[in-house]
Design a protein around this motif. Structure first.
Motif, PDB file in Angstrom:
ATOM      1  N   LEU A  85       1.038  -1.298   0.111  1.00 42.79           N
ATOM      2  CA  LEU A  85       0.048  -0.656   0.319  1.00 42.79           C
ATOM      3  C   LEU A  85       0.746   1.544   0.225  1.00 42.79           C
ATOM      4  O   LEU A  85       0.422   2.438  -0.870  1.00 42.79           O
ATOM      5  N   GLU A 144      -1.840   5.158   7.347  1.00 41.67           N
ATOM      6  CA  GLU A 144      -2.372   4.344   6.194  1.00 41.67           C
ATOM      7  C   GLU A 144      -3.445   5.188   5.929  1.00 41.67           C
ATOM      8  O   GLU A 144      -3.669   4.682   4.265  1.00 41.67           O
ATOM      9  N   SER A 145      -3.941   5.772   6.385  1.00 40.54           N
ATOM     10  CA  SER A 145      -5.389   6.474   6.103  1.00 40.54           C
ATOM     11  C   SER A 145      -5.510   7.661   4.805  1.00 40.54           C
ATOM     12  O   SER A 145      -5.944   7.757   3.652  1.00 40.54           O
ATOM     13  N   GLY A 148      -4.126   5.356   1.893  1.00 35.53           N
ATOM     14  CA  GLY A 148      -5.821   4.388   1.080  1.00 35.53           C
ATOM     15  C   GLY A 148      -6.573   5.755  -0.067  1.00 35.53           C
ATOM     16  O   GLY A 148      -6.683   5.337  -1.057  1.00 35.53           O
ATOM     17  N   ILE A 149      -6.399   6.777   0.742  1.00 35.72           N
ATOM     18  CA  ILE A 149      -7.047   7.826   0.228  1.00 35.72           C
ATOM     19  C   ILE A 149      -6.810   8.194  -1.258  1.00 35.72           C
ATOM     20  O   ILE A 149      -6.743   8.658  -2.147  1.00 35.72           O
ATOM     21  N   LEU A 152      -7.024   5.280  -3.842  1.00 36.15           N
ATOM     22  CA  LEU A 152      -8.663   5.437  -3.675  1.00 36.15           C
ATOM     23  C   LEU A 152      -8.919   6.737  -4.762  1.00 36.15           C
ATOM     24  O   LEU A 152      -9.228   6.241  -5.754  1.00 36.15           O
ATOM     25  N   GLN A 436      -5.500  -3.251   7.553  1.00 34.37           N
ATOM     26  CA  GLN A 436      -6.061  -1.931   7.449  1.00 34.37           C
ATOM     27  C   GLN A 436      -5.500  -1.808   5.920  1.00 34.37           C
ATOM     28  O   GLN A 436      -5.746  -1.115   4.893  1.00 34.37           O
ATOM     29  N   SER A 437      -4.315  -1.883   5.411  1.00 36.08           N
ATOM     30  CA  SER A 437      -3.749  -1.813   3.918  1.00 36.08           C
ATOM     31  C   SER A 437      -4.295  -2.747   3.121  1.00 36.08           C
ATOM     32  O   SER A 437      -5.262  -2.305   1.812  1.00 36.08           O
ATOM     33  N   TRP A 440      -7.794  -1.138   2.368  1.00 35.82           N
ATOM     34  CA  TRP A 440      -7.655   0.243   1.129  1.00 35.82           C
ATOM     35  C   TRP A 440      -7.992  -0.203   0.001  1.00 35.82           C
ATOM     36  O   TRP A 440      -7.700   0.237  -1.587  1.00 35.82           O
ATOM     37  N   ALA A 444      -9.727   0.307  -3.356  1.00 32.75           N
ATOM     38  CA  ALA A 444      -8.673   0.694  -4.739  1.00 32.75           C
ATOM     39  C   ALA A 444      -9.558   0.499  -5.888  1.00 32.75           C
ATOM     40  O   ALA A 444      -9.488   0.084  -7.075  1.00 32.75           O
TER      41      ALA A 444
END
Length: 458
Positions: A85, A144-145, A148-149, A152, A436-437, A440, A444
């Protein structure tokens, strides 16, 4: 450009360069030089390779490569999802930073909720029983967020023409992953032995592949909305369900079955489905500390239903232990990711319950409670539970009410959420970096395969 000028120079000049060449040879050389000059001009001009990569094509290639690599990698090395990620996000930001920044306002609400949860987790270091670790986990969750965003956003902006290639790449990756699982299942895990350098006769339990099978179940949604042939998508989904059953992964199989049921209902009424899921997750989050059966009831259940696996009995006992400690710090909790250090968590249930006769060591709380809602409340108290539920409810609301995708894509998105919720409530720790990864990365791939159209840009 000088090469082009050379190609158009008078024959006399060129004969000075090639004294022995005749007119025919000169013409061939001139044609070659002209072609080479045109290719160089094209490469060095406005549409250079660098510009081509920055013109959305770079993000398309990255997400396509991700679709091909992720399925086999998660079977062999599921913990590699976290670095995957980070690497994918960094490269995507490098090639598509401007388009990501322009599209970020669409994701502002979910970003605020994630940031609030991460900041609350980091702030819990003030009262945590392991303050340094809680602060680090809160900051890591925010990082991580962010990754991820960004991934995404880039995936959601993939060009329609690139989705066919993305669908083929994902299908190919899943086929490779399924073949790997078959080899491991019926040939005594030769790849894992080679990968980890262990002896060929060393026993490997099927539980080793739970993570990989679970992620393949989550990938059913991206497969369903892909641009490949319908028969191929159906075959891949059926093969994934069969793999979950073959590898004896109860939570993965349950997640797959629930996803298929939710998809069927959501095709008819996506709003009703999303609303029911929202109400269900909120009810579970609020009720689980008091609804978890007592130790005596779990022992009685084991006697009445001996077909329940020992792991299931252990899970119920863990939930009871965690629920008892929620009551000790109901407002603020024990600190982010502090389940691993809860007092008494390393005690063997065989010592607490002598009549249990668990066949092996059974810790009261090994690392995490195996339930996201219970973990939010145990570690971050009421605010943590409220923020965690708010994130889930928001995603379901967007898919059920605000999403303008066709019915098939919306139903697949809700099915993906249902399978992720089932796994989060039964299996892994909610803060685990690989998990968590994974969420995401799968999101995606879903966004890249399903055309993104929102009723609003908010």
């Amino acid at each position: 450009r000088s090469l082009s000028n050379l190609a158009s120079a008078p024959p006399a000049i060129n004969r000075q360069l090639h004294v022995k060449g005749d007119e025919k040879d000169w013409r061939r050389a001139a044609c070659f030089v002209t072609s080479f000059a045109m290719a160089a001009d094209r490469l060095l001009g406005p549409k250079s390779l660098s510009n081509w990569l920055h013109d959305r094509h770079g993000a398309d290639l990255i997400v396509t490569g991700l679709a091909l690599l992720l399925p086999p990698l998660v079977v062999l090395a599921p913990l590699g999802m976290a670095p995957l990620l980070v690497i994918a996000a960094i490269v995507v930001i490098a090639v598509a930073a401007k388009s990501i920044v322009r599209a970020l306002p669409r994701f502002a609400a979910i970003a605020v909720l994630l940031a609030a949860l991460g900041c609350w987790g980091a702030a819990s270091a003030v009262w945590s029983i392991i303050p340094g670790h809680s602060f680090f986990e809160g900051i890591r969750f925010i990082g991580e967020s962010v990754c991820g965003i960004c991934l995404l956003v880039a995936s959601a902006r993939i060009e329609p023409a690139a989705r066919a290639r993305l669908g083929r790449a994902l299908a190919s990756g899943i086929v490779v992953a399924l073949v790997l699982l078959l080899i491991e299942r019926f040939a005594n895990a030769p790849i894992i032995h080679w990968w980890h350098g262990t002896a060929p006769d060393q026993f490997e339990t099927l539980a080793h592949y739970d993570r990989g099978v679970t992620v393949l179940v989550l990938l059913m949604a991206p497969v369903a909305v892909g641009s490949t042939a319908t028969w191929l998508r159906v075959a891949l989904i059926a093969a994934i369900v069969a793999a979950a059953a073959l590898m004896l992964s109860a939570s993965a199989l349950m997640a797959a079955v629930v996803a298929l049921i939710i998809y069927t209902i959501a095709r008819i009424s996506p709003r009703f489905t999303a609303g029911a899921m929202m109400a269900g997750i909120v009810a579970i989050g609020i009720a689980i500390p008091v609804a978890t059966p007592s130790y005596d009831r779990v022992l009685a259940l084991h006697a009445e239903a001996p077909w329940i696996k020992w792991s299931g009995i252990h899970r119920l006992l863990i939930w009871r232990f965690a629920a008892d400690h929620v009551a000790e710090r109901p407002v603020l909790g024990w600190g982010m990711d502090s389940s691993r250090a809860i007092p008494g968590g390393k005690t063997d249930f065989n010592d607490i319950l002598p009549t249990l006769h668990y066949p092996s060591n059974a810790e009261a709380l090994p690392l995490h409670p195996h339930d996201a809602a219970l973990q939010w409340q145990l570690e971050l108290g009421v605010p943590g539970l409220a923020l965690g539920l708010a994130i889930v409810v928001f995603v379901l609301y967007r898919l059920g009410w605000r999403d303008a995708r066709p019915a098939h894509e919306r139903a697949a998105g809700l099915a993906l959420c249902s399978s992720a919720i089932i796994v989060a409530l039964l299996s892994f720790g909610i803060w685990q970096a690989w998990w968590q990864s994974t969420l995401w990365l799968v999101a995606a791939l879903y966004a890249g395969n399903a055309p993104w159209e929102s009723k609003t840009d908010r």
